[in-house]
Motif scaffolding. Structure first.
Motif, short mmCIF file in Angstrom:
data_model
loop_
_atom_site.label_atom_id
_atom_site.label_comp_id
_atom_site.label_asym_id
_atom_site.label_seq_id
_atom_site.Cartn_x
_atom_site.Cartn_y
_atom_site.Cartn_z
N GLN A 361 0.82 -1.19 0.05
CA GLN A 361 0.00 -0.15 -0.03
C GLN A 361 0.81 1.40 -0.15
O GLN A 361 0.54 2.25 -0.75
N ASN A 362 1.93 1.38 0.84
CA ASN A 362 2.81 2.70 0.98
C ASN A 362 3.33 2.82 -0.51
O ASN A 362 3.76 3.72 -1.04
N GLU A 363 3.79 1.57 -1.08
CA GLU A 363 4.59 1.81 -2.38
C GLU A 363 3.63 2.44 -3.38
O GLU A 363 3.98 3.08 -4.32
N VAL A 365 1.02 4.55 -2.74
CA VAL A 365 0.65 5.67 -2.36
C VAL A 365 2.04 6.64 -3.00
O VAL A 365 1.96 7.74 -3.56
N LYS A 366 3.24 6.20 -2.67
CA LYS A 366 4.63 6.76 -2.98
C LYS A 366 4.63 6.98 -4.53
O LYS A 366 4.90 7.91 -4.93
N THR A 373 -2.17 8.29 2.51
CA THR A 373 -0.80 8.83 3.10
C THR A 373 0.17 7.49 3.45
O THR A 373 -0.47 6.55 3.53
N ILE A 374 1.42 7.59 3.29
CA ILE A 374 2.28 6.72 3.62
C ILE A 374 2.41 6.44 5.18
O ILE A 374 2.40 7.40 6.03
N GLN A 375 1.97 5.22 5.67
CA GLN A 375 1.96 4.96 7.16
C GLN A 375 3.08 4.10 7.32
O GLN A 375 3.83 3.29 6.68
N SER A 376 3.57 4.16 8.80
CA SER A 376 4.46 3.41 9.37
C SER A 376 3.91 2.10 9.42
O SER A 376 2.82 1.87 9.47
#
Length: 389
Positions: A361-363, A365-366, A373-376
């Motif tokens: 998911q972070n990739e 969004v990036k 938003t990118i999450q921890s």
């Protein structure tokens, strides 16, 4: 207001103006006309009228979807404990409201505005990972959330979800058991869910409708979202990608478009970069991307390549029956945009490893493939099954 200082406002407006200049100074040359990037870009502060109209349609479509499936609305307000509030509100004898120092506030990295918003998102994630919600078929549950600031800038979150009638009591108990502050509350007697949730959303959009593209007219409320990187609205993945909807420019409602895509009546073709190339219907192309040449008024000379990047040699080993013995799983960061997006939509966060889901998911969004938003990755480490109601 909302914890935004004069220095914060000055820095944020300078950043937004620089972005706006880029959108107007660069354009796409179709061969017949030159169209600035600004015509294609929309968010809360740029082309806000288009953004608000789309947001209104998304919420209306979700409510229509819930009505068609006979789902019942549950609305909850999730607030944070006193330790997250820098100020507390008091009412004077003349009925004026004033913010004063809150002695319970803890000033550290775990009680900032962003940390508070993150805590509320964790609560929402815990709610939908509870046994009560997991017992419901994925097609029979959907939701929308909107975040708002208190006067001192502390975040609180409005959650509206739709579930079958026979699951309402269990879901209400699951939500109430996860309240982290006494001011949180729940309501199931809502006649018009669309108007109800849009009332909360529009409270955060009033200055955008009046700014008319002038960034100096933006209020501290809008800058609060930008400064702390807090999304105004999040929704369940009930419908098709907004990229598909935007290509067709409102030709179909989100409900209708999702039905057409799931039934195979519309076929979406992507290029190697994951961008929509064409959308094919029963009688031919419904959408086809035009060829264009990107122009950049202030494009500088390309820098020479400092290092040659060569692909490592991959040797595949097969047994006598032709079965691959050493399959290599491609890292998420090495996937093409289209490949990554398809892989993301195939992942089920309820069944796969949540840590891996967070990486994917972070990739996405990036790369700008999905909104968010990118999450921890620490957000995805909690085992919510143990907290089921």
């Amino acid at each position: 207001m909302y914890g935004i200082t004069k220095e914060d406002r000055k820095m944020l407006l300078a950043k937004l103006k620089k972005q706006q200049e880029y959108l107007y100074d660069n354009f796409i040359d179709t061969g017949f006309s030159k169209i600035p990037y600004a015509n294609f870009f929309q968010n809360a502060w740029h082309n806000s009228n288009r953004y608000i109209a789309e947001l209104n349609h998304r919420v209306w479509s979700l409510n229509q979807y819930a009505n068609d499936r006979g789902l019942v609305c549950i609305f909850a307000v999730l607030s944070l404990p006193s330790s997250y509030h820098r100020k507390r509100q008091i009412t004077l004898k003349n009925n004026l409201v004033r913010l004063v120092r809150n002695d319970d506030f803890i000033e550290d990295e775990f009680h900032t505005v962003s940390a508070g918003s993150k805590r509320l998102r964790e609560v929402v994630r815990s709610i939908f990972n509870s046994k009560a919600f997991r017992a419901i078929d994925r097609l029979d549950r959907c939701y929308v959330t909107t975040s708002e600031p208190h006067k001192d800038g502390t975040c609180h979150l409005n959650l509206m979800c739709f579930v079958p009638k026979n699951f309402v009591n269990a879901c209400v108990k699951a939500i109430e058991s996860r309240f982290i502050d006494e001011h949180s509350h729940i309501n199931i007697a809502i006649d018009n869910p669309t108007a109800y949730i849009m009332k909360y959303i529009f409270k955060t959009l009033d200055d955008l409708r009046e700014s008319d593209g002038d960034l100096d007219n933006l209020s501290d409320l809008t800058l609060w979202y930008i400064h702390h990187k807090i999304p105004r609205v999040t929704m369940s993945r009930t419908f098709v990608s907004l990229d598909i909807y935007r290509c067709l420019k409102g030709q179909f409602s989100l409900n209708r478009l999702s039905t057409l895509c799931s039934s195979g009546a519309l076929d979406v073709i992507f290029d190697q970069n994951g961008k929509i190339l064409s959308i094919i219907g029963e009688f031919g192309d419904v959408y086809s991307r035009k060829r264009s040449f990107i122009k950049n008024d202030f494009l500088k000379a390309s820098k020479p390549c400092l290092k040659d990047h060569t692909k490592p040699l991959k040797v595949e080993v097969f047994d006598k029956d032709g079965i691959l013995l050493n399959p290599v799983k491609k890292p998420v960061s090495h996937m093409k945009n289209y490949e990554l997006l398809q892989y993301y939509f195939k992942l089920d966060p309820e069944e796969c490893n949540l840590h891996h889901f967070g990486i994917v998911q972070n990739e996405c969004v990036k790369r700008g493939l999905i909104e968010g938003t990118i999450q921890s990755l620490n957000d995805f480490n909690t085992d919510f099954d143990e907290m089921g109601a």
